[in-house]
Design a protein around this motif. Structure first.
Motif, PDB file in Angstrom:
ATOM      1  N   MET A   1     -54.320 -13.103  43.482  1.00 59.56           N
ATOM      2  CA  MET A   1     -53.171 -13.040  42.615  1.00 59.56           C
ATOM      3  C   MET A   1     -51.989 -13.651  43.350  1.00 59.56           C
ATOM      4  SD  MET A   1     -51.188  -9.755  40.966  1.00 59.56           S
ATOM      5  CE  MET A   1     -52.560  -8.765  41.188  1.00 59.56           C
ATOM      6  N   ARG A   2     -51.172 -14.346  42.610  1.00 53.29           N
ATOM      7  CA  ARG A   2     -50.016 -15.012  43.188  1.00 53.29           C
ATOM      8  C   ARG A   2     -48.806 -14.770  42.274  1.00 53.29           C
ATOM      9  NH1 ARG A   2     -50.982 -21.161  44.142  1.00 53.29           N
ATOM     10  NH2 ARG A   2     -52.965 -20.177  43.807  1.00 53.29           N
ATOM     11  N   VAL A   3     -47.669 -14.415  42.859  1.00 56.69           N
ATOM     12  CA  VAL A   3     -46.424 -14.226  42.112  1.00 56.69           C
ATOM     13  C   VAL A   3     -45.439 -15.264  42.603  1.00 56.69           C
ATOM     14  CG1 VAL A   3     -44.544 -12.635  41.571  1.00 56.69           C
ATOM     15  CG2 VAL A   3     -46.849 -11.747  41.905  1.00 56.69           C
ATOM     16  N   THR A   4     -44.909 -16.043  41.672  1.00 58.25           N
ATOM     17  CA  THR A   4     -43.928 -17.069  42.037  1.00 58.25           C
ATOM     18  C   THR A   4     -42.728 -16.994  41.111  1.00 58.25           C
ATOM     19  OG1 THR A   4     -45.084 -18.673  40.663  1.00 58.25           O
ATOM     20  CG2 THR A   4     -45.615 -18.678  42.998  1.00 58.25           C
ATOM     21  N   LYS A   5     -41.606 -17.443  41.616  1.00 55.56           N
ATOM     22  CA  LYS A   5     -40.388 -17.493  40.816  1.00 55.56           C
ATOM     23  C   LYS A   5     -40.414 -18.778  39.999  1.00 55.56           C
ATOM     24  CE  LYS A   5     -35.780 -15.970  41.224  1.00 55.56           C
ATOM     25  NZ  LYS A   5     -34.888 -15.176  42.005  1.00 55.56           N
ATOM     26  N   VAL A   6     -40.047 -18.685  38.723  1.00 53.78           N
ATOM     27  CA  VAL A   6     -40.091 -19.861  37.856  1.00 53.78           C
ATOM     28  C   VAL A   6     -38.689 -20.255  37.412  1.00 53.78           C
ATOM     29  CG1 VAL A   6     -42.412 -19.459  37.002  1.00 53.78           C
ATOM     30  CG2 VAL A   6     -40.507 -18.443  35.809  1.00 53.78           C
ATOM     31  N   LYS A   7     -38.534 -21.525  37.091  1.00 56.34           N
ATOM     32  CA  LYS A   7     -37.258 -22.029  36.599  1.00 56.34           C
ATOM     33  C   LYS A   7     -37.361 -22.472  35.148  1.00 56.34           C
ATOM     34  CE  LYS A   7     -35.879 -23.544  41.167  1.00 56.34           C
ATOM     35  NZ  LYS A   7     -35.530 -24.660  42.033  1.00 56.34           N
ATOM     36  N   THR A   8     -38.584 -22.494  34.611  1.00 54.12           N
ATOM     37  CA  THR A   8     -38.766 -22.912  33.222  1.00 54.12           C
ATOM     38  C   THR A   8     -38.326 -21.803  32.282  1.00 54.12           C
ATOM     39  OG1 THR A   8     -41.030 -22.085  33.202  1.00 54.12           O
ATOM     40  CG2 THR A   8     -40.705 -24.390  33.811  1.00 54.12           C
ATOM     41  N   GLU A   9     -38.063 -22.164  31.053  1.00 51.77           N
ATOM     42  CA  GLU A   9     -37.599 -21.183  30.067  1.00 51.77           C
ATOM     43  C   GLU A   9     -38.781 -20.640  29.279  1.00 51.77           C
ATOM     44  OE1 GLU A   9     -34.287 -22.298  27.701  1.00 51.77           O
ATOM     45  OE2 GLU A   9     -33.265 -23.259  29.362  1.00 51.77           O
ATOM     46  N   ASN A  10     -39.384 -19.575  29.792  1.00 53.76           N
ATOM     47  CA  ASN A  10     -40.455 -18.863  29.105  1.00 53.76           C
ATOM     48  C   ASN A  10     -39.971 -17.454  28.816  1.00 53.76           C
ATOM     49  OD1 ASN A  10     -42.485 -20.893  29.215  1.00 53.76           O
ATOM     50  ND2 ASN A  10     -42.639 -20.492  31.401  1.00 53.76           N
ATOM     51  N   SER A  11     -40.474 -16.871  27.748  1.00 54.03           N
ATOM     52  CA  SER A  11     -40.082 -15.500  27.450  1.00 54.03           C
ATOM     53  C   SER A  11     -41.017 -14.542  28.176  1.00 54.03           C
ATOM     54  CB  SER A  11     -40.110 -15.253  25.944  1.00 54.03           C
ATOM     55  OG  SER A  11     -41.410 -15.476  25.445  1.00 54.03           O
ATOM     56  N   CYS A  12     -40.542 -13.335  28.417  1.00 52.29           N
ATOM     57  CA  CYS A  12     -41.293 -12.295  29.119  1.00 52.29           C
ATOM     58  C   CYS A  12     -42.528 -11.930  28.301  1.00 52.29           C
ATOM     59  CB  CYS A  12     -40.392 -11.087  29.325  1.00 52.29           C
ATOM     60  SG  CYS A  12     -41.152  -9.763  30.273  1.00 52.29           S
ATOM     61  N   SER A  13     -43.651 -11.732  28.990  1.00 50.74           N
ATOM     62  CA  SER A  13     -44.914 -11.415  28.323  1.00 50.74           C
ATOM     63  C   SER A  13     -45.054  -9.943  27.957  1.00 50.74           C
ATOM     64  CB  SER A  13     -46.085 -11.790  29.229  1.00 50.74           C
ATOM     65  OG  SER A  13     -46.096 -13.165  29.484  1.00 50.74           O
ATOM     66  N   MET A  14     -44.146  -9.100  28.427  1.00 49.42           N
ATOM     67  CA  MET A  14     -44.245  -7.671  28.122  1.00 49.42           C
ATOM     68  C   MET A  14     -43.913  -7.428  26.649  1.00 49.42           C
ATOM     69  SD  MET A  14     -45.211  -6.072  30.725  1.00 49.42           S
ATOM     70  CE  MET A  14     -45.851  -7.010  32.067  1.00 49.42           C
ATOM     71  N   PRO A  15     -44.631  -6.486  26.023  1.00 42.14           N
ATOM     72  CA  PRO A  15     -44.375  -6.201  24.608  1.00 42.14           C
ATOM     73  C   PRO A  15     -42.935  -5.735  24.372  1.00 42.14           C
ATOM     74  CG  PRO A  15     -46.385  -5.136  25.341  1.00 42.14           C
ATOM     75  CD  PRO A  15     -45.721  -5.700  26.555  1.00 42.14           C
ATOM     76  N   LEU A  16     -42.348  -6.172  23.289  1.00 45.82           N
ATOM     77  CA  LEU A  16     -40.999  -5.809  22.850  1.00 45.82           C
ATOM     78  C   LEU A  16     -39.896  -6.260  23.807  1.00 45.82           C
ATOM     79  CD1 LEU A  16     -41.698  -2.225  21.521  1.00 45.82           C
ATOM     80  CD2 LEU A  16     -41.627  -4.346  20.220  1.00 45.82           C
ATOM     81  N   CYS A  17     -40.180  -7.202  24.679  1.00 38.63           N
ATOM     82  CA  CYS A  17     -39.170  -7.752  25.584  1.00 38.63           C
ATOM     83  C   CYS A  17     -39.013  -9.226  25.254  1.00 38.63           C
ATOM     84  CB  CYS A  17     -39.588  -7.574  27.042  1.00 38.63           C
ATOM     85  SG  CYS A  17     -38.372  -8.222  28.203  1.00 38.63           S
ATOM     86  N   ASN A  18     -37.820  -9.645  24.929  1.00 44.40           N
ATOM     87  CA  ASN A  18     -37.585 -11.044  24.579  1.00 44.40           C
ATOM     88  C   ASN A  18     -36.673 -11.752  25.571  1.00 44.40           C
ATOM     89  OD1 ASN A  18     -39.166 -10.912  22.232  1.00 44.40           O
ATOM     90  ND2 ASN A  18     -37.474  -9.984  21.099  1.00 44.40           N
ATOM     91  N   ARG A  19     -36.578 -11.194  26.777  1.00 42.36           N
ATOM     92  CA  ARG A  19     -35.736 -11.823  27.791  1.00 42.36           C
ATOM     93  C   ARG A  19     -36.426 -13.053  28.390  1.00 42.36           C
ATOM     94  NH1 ARG A  19     -35.974  -6.591  28.999  1.00 42.36           N
ATOM     95  NH2 ARG A  19     -34.183  -5.321  28.516  1.00 42.36           N
TER      96      ARG A  19
END
Length: 73
Positions: A1-19
């Motif tokens: 598993m790898r966690v990286t910081k992104v600069k692209t404009e994607n919405s959060c994958s968590m349910p009911l979160c649109n940040r």
């Protein structure tokens, strides 16, 4: 598993979160879908995972280090 910081404009994958997502979790093998997560959801996820993670006591670490020293001598 790898966690990286992104600069692209994607919405959060968590349910009911649109940040806007700040991090992406991917597999090291390259298979599967990436999970995008925002700062607030990352903090909540960290707190929830901490409930199920048991830290090692400092005494065990010291005892293990002493045993290693004794076997090396």
């Amino acid at each position: 598993m790898r966690v990286t910081k992104v600069k692209t404009e994607n919405s959060c994958s968590m349910p009911l979160c649109n940040r806007q997502a700040n991090y992406v979790v991917t597999s090291t093998s390259g298979r599967g879908n990436p999970i995008y997560i925002c700062d607030k959801c990352k903090t909540k996820l960290y707190e929830e995972l901490a409930k199920y993670t048991i830290p090692k006591s400092i005494e065990n670490v010291i005892v293990r280090a002493n045993r290693r020293r004794e076997t090396n001598e």
